[in-house]
Design an enzyme around this catalytic site. Structure first.
Site, PDB file in Angstrom:
ATOM      1  N   ASP A 391       0.469  -1.616   0.246  1.00 51.19           N
ATOM      2  CA  ASP A 391      -0.342  -0.168  -0.273  1.00 51.19           C
ATOM      3  C   ASP A 391       1.131   1.116  -0.303  1.00 51.19           C
ATOM      4  OD1 ASP A 391       0.810  -1.250   2.272  1.00 51.19           O
ATOM      5  OD2 ASP A 391      -1.389   0.068   3.539  1.00 51.19           O
ATOM      6  N   GLU A 628      12.552   1.727   7.031  1.00 49.78           N
ATOM      7  CA  GLU A 628      11.728   0.802   7.039  1.00 49.78           C
ATOM      8  C   GLU A 628      12.114   0.450   5.242  1.00 49.78           C
ATOM      9  OE1 GLU A 628       6.405   1.414   6.642  1.00 49.78           O
ATOM     10  OE2 GLU A 628       7.669   3.098   6.561  1.00 49.78           O
TER      11      GLU A 628
END
Length: 684
Positions: A391, A628
Site C-alpha cells: 500500500d 523501513e
C-alpha cells in the site's frame, strides 16, 4: 458473546452497527460513513477530528485510549449534543457567487463540503474539538502498551573465550559478530546495535486493556511481542514473519514463539489474522505467512520441547486461516481453476487510520457524494491494497499512475497466489510431520518429489494426499493464467480484461515487478517436470538479470517511476530482498546438478543480499538509524513516497538484515569481507 457471533460480525460487514456489540470502542474509532449517531455520518467524531487535521497523522487519533471512566457510547452522545447540531454542509457556490446562469432545476446538485459552524473566528472550531478530545481521551497514543525486554536477548558484548558460549549468545550469531568485528569495528557495532534494538521494540499489552477493553482500539494479546517501530506501535501480521526470522538468527526462540502464539490466538478468535492488532484492522488480513512462522518455530524448537502438542494446536488454526482465504478471497477463473485475490468487501468507508487521506482522495477523484457507487469501490480497493501489504503500488492502478484508477480487488496477484502455494506446501509438510511423529528429513524426496507428473507414489495418509493435490492444482492454474512464456515471468492477471496486465498497459515494463518472481520462493518449479522446469528456470534467470530490478541498493519493487507510491521505483523493501534471495538460493539447490543454472541462481541470491546489506549498513553509518525502506539507487538513503513520512526502527529491516547476514555467512563469508571494506571506504 460466542465466537461464532463475533466471526459473523467480522466476516459479514465492518460497520458500526455490526462491530459495536463485540467491540464497544468501535463506535468511537471505526465510525466512518455509516455512523449511527444523531449527528449523521459526515458529522461523526471520527470524521470531524480527521478532516480538521487535529493530528498530523490520521493514525494518531484512532490509537488514543479513552480516559478512565469514559464510556464509548456516552462519548458519542456528548459529541452529538455539543457539536452535532453545529456541523453543516454547504454548496461550493456561496451566497452571491456565480451560478452559471442555469435555472435551479437544471444545475447539478451541489457537492457537499464540510465545516463546523463558525463562532469566534477560523480557529475556534479546531480548538473546541481539541478541547473535547482533551476532556475524554489520553492525548498521547501508546498507553495501551508497555515496554518489554526479551529475556532471551543475546549479550554479544560479553565476548566469550574460544570454545565457550556467553549466556544467551547462540554460537552462530556470536561467530558472525566476532568475525565482522575483526574485519571492521563499525561492522561489528552495527550487528550489535541491530540485536540490541529488539530491547527497544519489545511490547506487551497493558493490564488496563484486559480490564477495560472498551477504552481502547487495541486487540489485547496474551503474549509479549516485537513491534515494527515508529507509527506502527502494535503487532502486524506479515511484519511479524520477518521479525521472527531475525529473532531466530539471534537464538531468541522463546520471543519468536510468543509472537507466533499471538497470531494463532487471533485466528482462534476471528478465524483469520487481522492486518494488525487494532479493531479498525478487522476488515482485512495480510499476506498469509503464519504457516511459515509455525514451521520456523517447530524446526528451531529447543531439545525436549513438545513439538507435537504445538502442531496439534497450530494445524487446526492454520486450516481455519486457509479456509478463510479459500472462502473469502478466491475467484473461480473462467476457463477453470481457482486463484486468490486481495479483497475487502466489508470496507464500507475510508480506512479509519487513513480517514483523511481516503476522504480527500474520494473528493479529488470526484467521488465525494455518499451515494456514488464508485466511492464504495474506491474504499474497497484501498483497503484491499492495504491487505496486500503493498500500500500502495502501481500494480493496483488501471493507468499505473493515478490513485483514482485503483482497483485492487479486480487483480489476481502473483504474490498472493505464491503465498497460498507456500501455505499449501507448508500444511502438507507439517501434517506429514504430525501424522508420522517425526520431521521429514527434506522436502524433496520426502513428499513433494513424489507428486511430480508420472510418479504415482503418494503418502498413505489422506490429509497429506489432499493437500498435495491442492498444491498441484494451484501450480497448474498459476502456470495457465499467470506465467507468460514470452516474458519468462509470472504476471498479475486483470479480471476485467480477462488476461494478464501485460495486455492492458501500453509499456510492458510497467508490469515488471519484484513480485513476478515470488513463485520461485514458493517452490513452484519443484512441481513441474524436470526438463520443463529447467527450461523455465533458465528463462526466468535471464529475465530477472535483464529486468533492471536489481539496483546498487537492492531489488526495487517495480519499474514504474512516476506514480509517487512507496511500493514503486525507487524503493527497495526488506521483505522483497529476503524472499528473492531465498528464491534464487533454493533454485540453486534444486538444480545443483545443472551447473549453469545453479551458479547463476547462487550468484543472483548473493548479489541481492550483499547489495541490500550494503545499503542498510551504509545508512546506519551515516544516520545511526534503520529505515523501513531504502532507496534502490542511492545506497544508504531512505526510501520515499506514500501517505506517511518514512519510518525508522525498524522491525523487519532488522529481521531481514540478520537473516541475510546469516545466509551469506554460510554461503560465502569472503564476499562479506569485501563488502564491509568497500562500504566503509564509501562512507568515509
Amino acid at each position: 458473546m460466542t465466537l461464532k457471533v463475533i466471526e459473523a460480525y467480522v466476516h459479514m460487514a465492518f460497520r458500526l452497527g455490526a462491530l459495536a456489540p463485540a467491540f464497544p470502542s468501535s463506535v468511537v474509532y471505526c465510525a466512518a460513513n455509516c455512523a449511527e449517531t444523531s449527528a449523521g455520518c459526515e458529522k461523526s467524531l471520527l470524521a470531524v477530528v480527521q478532516r480538521l487535521r487535529i493530528f498530523a497523522d490520521s493514525k494518531h487519533f484512532v490509537d488514543l485510549p479513552l480516559l478512565p471512566g469514559r464510556i464509548p457510547e456516552r462519548i458519542i452522545e456528548y459529541w452529538d449534543a455539543e457539536f452535532g447540531r453545529r456541523v453543516v454542509e454547504e454548496p461550493l457556490a456561496g451566497p452571491g457567487e456565480a451560478t452559471s446562469g442555469l435555472r435551479e432545476a437544471e444545475r447539478e446538485p451541489p457537492v457537499p463540503t464540510f465545516r463546523l459552524a463558525r463562532v469566534e473566528g477560523p480557529d475556534t472550531d479546531f480548538e473546541e474539538v481539541r478541547r473535547f478530545l482533551l476532556e475524554h481521551f489520553d492525548y498521547a497514543p501508546g498507553g495501551d502498551l508497555l515496554a518489554w525486554i526479551p529475556r532471551d536477548l543475546p549479550q554479544l558484548e560479553l565476548d566469550p573465550e574460544p570454545g565457550t558460549t556467553a549466556t544467551g549468545s547462540p554460537p552462530l550469531l556470536h561467530q558472525i559478530w566476532r568475525w565482522m568485528k575483526a574485519q571492521d569495528v563499525d561492522a561489528g557495532n552495527w550487528l550489535m546495535d541491530m540485536v540490541a534494538r529488539w530491547r527497544k521494540l519489545g511490547r506487551e499489552t497493558s493490564p488496563m486493556v484486559f480490564r477495560e477493553p472498551e477504552r481502547f482500539s487495541l486487540l489485547p494479546l496474551k503474549h509479549p511481542f516485537i513491534v515494527a517501530g515508529g507509527r506502527f506501535r502494535e503487532c502486524y501480521y506479515w511484519d511479524t514473519y520477518f521479525i521472527v526470522r531475525g529473532l531466530l538468527v539471534c537464538g531468541m526462540w522463546e520471543t519468536a514463539r510468543c509472537c507466533v502464539e499471538n497470531l494463532l490466538d487471533l485466528v482462534e478468535q476471528f478465524g483469520f489474522v487481522p492486518n494488525g492488532a487494532r479493531i479498525y484492522y478487522l476488515n482485512r488480513t495480510q499476506p498469509p505467512l503464519l504457516s511459515d512462522m509455525v514451521r520456523c518455530i517447530a524446526e528451531h524448537a529447543h531439545a525436549g520441547w513438545d513439538v507435537m502438542t504445538f502442531l496439534g494446536r497450530a494445524l487446526p488454526l492454520l486450516e481455519r486461516e486457509y479456509s478463510f482465504m479459500m472462502e473469502q478471497r478466491t475467484v473461480k477463473m473462467r476457463a477453470g481453476g481457482t486463484l486468490n485475490r486481495y479483497h475487502a468487501p466489508a470496507a464500507e468507508g475510508p480506512r479509519p487510520e487513513s480517514f483523511y487521506e481516503d476522504s480527500k482522495l474520494a473528493s479529488d477523484c470526484s467521488m465525494e457524494l455518499l451515494g456514488d457507487p464508485r466511492r464504495s469501490e474506491l474504499f474497497i480497493a484501498l483497503t484491499a491494497a492495504a491487505e496486500s501489504g503493498w500500500d500502495f503500488s502501481s500494480r493496483w492502478l488501471r493507468d499505473r499512475r493515478s490513485m483514482c484508477s485503483i482497483r485492487t480487488q479486480l487483480i489476481i496477484p502473483v504474490c498472493f497466489n505464491s503465498f497460498m502455494l507456500r501455505m499449501e506446501r507448508n500444511l502438507a509438510f507439517l501434517y506429514r510431520w504430525y501424522i508420522s511423529g517425526s520431521r521429514p528429513e527434506t522436502e524433496k524426496g520426502s513428499i513433494f518429489e513424489q507428486r511430480l507428473p508420472g510418479n504415482e507414489e503418494v503418502p498413505n495418509d489422506p490429509v497429506t494426499r489432499d493437500l498435495l493435490d491442492r498444491v498441484q492444482q494451484r501450480v497448474s492454474t498459476m502456470q495457465k493464467y499467470l506465467y507468460v512464456p514470452s516474458r519468462d515471468q509470472w504476471i498479475d492477471y486483470d479480471l476485467e480484461a480477462d488476461t494478464t496486465t501485460l495486455q492492458t498497459v501500453a509499456d510492458w515494463r510497467q508490469t515488471v515487478s519484484s513480485s513476478n518472481f515470488f513463485p520461485l520462493w514458493s517452490g513452484i518449479l519443484e512441481h513441474i517436470e524436470s526438463e520443463q522446469a529447467a527450461s523455465i528456470a533458465r528463462g526466468v534467470l535471464q529475465s530477472f538479470e535483464e529486468s533492471g530490478l536489481l539496483q546498487n541498493g537492492g531489488v526495487v519493487a517495480t519499474l514504474v517511476t512516476d506514480s509517487g507510491q512507496q511500493w514503486d521505483y525507487p524503493n527497495a523493501w526488506p521483505p522483497v530482498q529476503l524472499l528473492l534471495h531465498e528464491a534464487f538460493a533454493s533454485l540453486a539447490t534444486q538444480f545443483s546438478a545443472n551447473e549453469q543454472i545453479s551458479n547463476r541462481a547462487r550468484e543472483l541470491s548473493l548479489q541481492i543480499a550483499i547489495r541490500f546489506l550494503r545499503s542498510v549498513y551504509q545508512g546506519w553509518l551515516r544516520s545511526g538509524d534503520l529505515f523501513e525502506k531504502y532507496h534502490a539507487e542511492k545506497v544508504g538513503e531512505s526510501g520515499n513516497g506514500g501517505e506517511y513520512v518514512p519510518q525508522v526502527g525498524f522491525g523487519w529491516t532488522i529481521g531481514v538484515s540478520l537473516a541475510l547476514l546469516s545466509s551469506v555467512w554460510q554461503l560465502d563469508r569472503s564476499l562479506l569481507a569485501q563488502v564491509w571494506q568497500r562500504v566503509s571506504d564509501e562512507a568515509t
